[in-house]
Design a protein around this motif. Structure first.
Motif, mmCIF file in Angstrom:
data_model
loop_
_atom_site.group_PDB
_atom_site.id
_atom_site.type_symbol
_atom_site.label_atom_id
_atom_site.label_comp_id
_atom_site.label_asym_id
_atom_site.label_seq_id
_atom_site.Cartn_x
_atom_site.Cartn_y
_atom_site.Cartn_z
ATOM 1 N N SER A 55 0.820 -1.208 0.000
ATOM 2 C CA SER A 55 0.000 0.000 0.000
ATOM 3 C C SER A 55 0.857 1.262 0.000
ATOM 4 O O SER A 55 0.636 2.187 -0.791
ATOM 5 C CB SER A 55 -0.912 -0.002 1.233
ATOM 6 O OG SER A 55 -1.630 1.211 1.339
ATOM 7 N N PHE A 56 1.858 1.310 0.869
ATOM 8 C CA PHE A 56 2.744 2.477 0.941
ATOM 9 C C PHE A 56 3.499 2.663 -0.383
ATOM 10 O O PHE A 56 3.699 3.794 -0.844
ATOM 11 C CB PHE A 56 3.738 2.321 2.094
ATOM 12 C CG PHE A 56 3.121 2.459 3.457
ATOM 13 C CD1 PHE A 56 2.035 3.282 3.662
ATOM 14 C CD2 PHE A 56 3.638 1.764 4.543
ATOM 15 C CE1 PHE A 56 1.455 3.414 4.926
ATOM 16 C CE2 PHE A 56 3.077 1.886 5.807
ATOM 17 C CZ PHE A 56 1.980 2.710 5.991
ATOM 18 N N ARG A 116 1.146 4.115 -3.080
ATOM 19 C CA ARG A 116 0.893 5.533 -2.788
ATOM 20 C C ARG A 116 2.071 6.400 -3.245
ATOM 21 O O ARG A 116 1.887 7.484 -3.798
ATOM 22 C CB ARG A 116 0.673 5.741 -1.297
ATOM 23 C CG ARG A 116 -0.633 5.211 -0.746
ATOM 24 C CD ARG A 116 -0.681 5.408 0.765
ATOM 25 N NE ARG A 116 -1.799 4.738 1.383
ATOM 26 C CZ ARG A 116 -3.007 5.262 1.540
ATOM 27 N NH1 ARG A 116 -3.242 6.486 1.116
ATOM 28 N NH2 ARG A 116 -3.968 4.579 2.124
ATOM 29 N N ALA A 117 3.292 5.924 -2.980
ATOM 30 C CA ALA A 117 4.482 6.721 -3.293
ATOM 31 C C ALA A 117 4.760 6.778 -4.790
ATOM 32 O O ALA A 117 5.219 7.806 -5.290
ATOM 33 C CB ALA A 117 5.691 6.148 -2.559
ATOM 34 N N SER A 138 -6.277 -1.739 6.754
ATOM 35 C CA SER A 138 -4.930 -1.747 7.329
ATOM 36 C C SER A 138 -4.502 -3.115 7.836
ATOM 37 O O SER A 138 -3.328 -3.356 8.074
ATOM 38 C CB SER A 138 -4.837 -0.740 8.473
ATOM 39 O OG SER A 138 -5.776 -1.060 9.491
ATOM 40 N N HIS A 193 10.280 -0.060 -4.096
ATOM 41 C CA HIS A 193 9.848 0.475 -2.804
ATOM 42 C C HIS A 193 9.534 -0.662 -1.844
ATOM 43 O O HIS A 193 9.946 -0.629 -0.663
ATOM 44 C CB HIS A 193 8.616 1.361 -3.007
ATOM 45 C CG HIS A 193 8.248 2.189 -1.804
ATOM 46 N ND1 HIS A 193 7.854 1.640 -0.594
ATOM 47 C CD2 HIS A 193 8.213 3.540 -1.625
ATOM 48 C CE1 HIS A 193 7.588 2.614 0.270
ATOM 49 N NE2 HIS A 193 7.802 3.774 -0.331
ATOM 50 N N ASN A 242 10.420 9.005 -0.329
ATOM 51 C CA ASN A 242 9.518 8.361 0.609
ATOM 52 C C ASN A 242 10.231 7.289 1.431
ATOM 53 O O ASN A 242 10.043 7.184 2.644
ATOM 54 C CB ASN A 242 8.339 7.751 -0.154
ATOM 55 C CG ASN A 242 7.236 7.261 0.763
ATOM 56 O OD1 ASN A 242 7.225 6.098 1.151
ATOM 57 N ND2 ASN A 242 6.316 8.148 1.111
ATOM 58 N N TYR A 289 10.549 7.470 5.482
ATOM 59 C CA TYR A 289 9.728 6.591 6.324
ATOM 60 C C TYR A 289 10.386 5.256 6.659
ATOM 61 O O TYR A 289 10.082 4.650 7.687
ATOM 62 C CB TYR A 289 8.371 6.355 5.666
ATOM 63 C CG TYR A 289 7.538 7.608 5.582
ATOM 64 C CD1 TYR A 289 6.911 8.107 6.719
ATOM 65 C CD2 TYR A 289 7.406 8.304 4.392
ATOM 66 C CE1 TYR A 289 6.152 9.276 6.661
ATOM 67 C CE2 TYR A 289 6.652 9.472 4.311
ATOM 68 C CZ TYR A 289 6.034 9.950 5.457
ATOM 69 O OH TYR A 289 5.298 11.112 5.399
#
Length: 310
Positions: free
Chosen positions: A129-130, A133-134, A160, A195, A227, A231
């Motif tokens: 998911s992250f 998004r990035a 989540s 990623h 990103n 993070y």
């Protein structure tokens, strides 16, 4: 009529000997490699036209690297008739004969690689998911695909604690099915994969490198790099253009002749001038410059203090 893309070329048998496709072998190769060089379609086409590409193979080998080609990039290489060109096949053959491992992986194989390091499916799905998004843009192919599949969008961005181990496979297949001519899907999905893989803790920096000559791909990769740094807290992603690769090969003393550098750059059929993002010896910050191919070759071989970024 809209072109129908297939993730396996009709003449796949001609490269089957040269590439690794088994997901277990792919996971092992990625985890053990010092560097993973992900090709985009533009750089692959440029490099396959180089008369003597062994210098590139030598650089990859010295870095302890392997080459990764994702299925969507293969779809882009088979642009019209779902066939790899003889030039594609010959380039892969030369690379294989030089001793470079070549992984031909489905994008969802990144889930399996992570699954060898993390036990929680929900945790890996959150990494997916992250990554999406990035990497995605607000008007790109992935955004359009998810807008047309609200259930999948909800699974990826809202749930989540999603423990469905098929999520990555379903997302990447949906994405490949939405492939259209001239879009940026291949490079964007590479950015998503990189990623995701960045969650694996590494000793050395910059393990995952995209080989690209596409400015749009570089912009997308830049968002992912930022990103991950912010993070995940690691510097494990980079991009290398062909001009940057030339300078790296000069620094490794793999190539020294200006004519050889000119030949490498000219293989991309870009004309007399190239645009590079660089800084000269006494400049305080880099900027984009237009320079002749001959002048570029001269600058990076005579120790003039120029640094190529892109």
């Amino acid at each position: 009529m809209k072109k129908v893309y297939n993730d396996t070329p009709d003449n796949f048998a001609e490269i089957q000997t040269y590439v690794i496709t088994n997901v277990e072998d792919i996971a092992k190769a990625i985890i053990l490699a010092d560097k993973c060089f992900f090709y985009d379609a533009c750089a692959f086409r440029n490099h396959m036209r180089i008369l003597n590409p062994e210098c590139i193979f030598e650089y990859i080998k010295r870095m302890g690297g392997i080459v990764v080609i994702t299925r969507c990039i293969v779809m882009e290489l088979c642009s019209n008739d779902n066939l790899l060109w003889k030039e594609h096949i010959e380039y892969l053959k030369k690379m294989y004969q030089y001793g470079i491992k070549i992984l031909l992986m489905y994008e969802e194989d990144a889930f399996h690689v992570l699954n060898t390091c993390y036990s929680g499916t929900a945790q890996i799905n959150l990494m997916l998911s992250f990554a999406i998004r990035a990497a995605k843009s607000k008007t790109g192919t992935i955004e359009n695909i998810l807008n047309n599949n609200s259930a999948l969008r909800k699974e990826i961005f809202i749930s989540s604690e999603n423990k469905d181990s098929s999520l990555a496979k379903r997302f990447f297949r949906e994405a490949r099915n939405g492939k259209s001519s001239g879009d940026d899907l291949g490079e964007t999905l590479v950015a998503v994969c990189i990623h995701m893989l960045s969650n694996i803790r590494e000793i050395t920096e910059y393990k995952y490198i995209m080989l690209t000559d596409d400015k749009g791909a570089i912009a997308s990769l830049g968002k992912v790099m930022k990103n991950v740094k912010e993070y995940i807290g690691s510097s494990c992603i980079s991009g290398i253009t062909t001009p940057k690769l030339c300078q790296l090969m000069v620094q490794e003393h793999i190539i020294e002749d200006k004519k050889e550098i000119e030949s490498i750059i000219n293989a991309g059929s870009i004309g007399e001038f190239i645009k590079i993002y660089c800084s000269e010896q006494f400049e305080l910050s880099p900027c984009e410059k237009s320079i002749s191919v001959a002048e570029f070759a001269k600058k990076i071989t005579n120790n003039a203090g120029v640094k190529i970024y892109l």
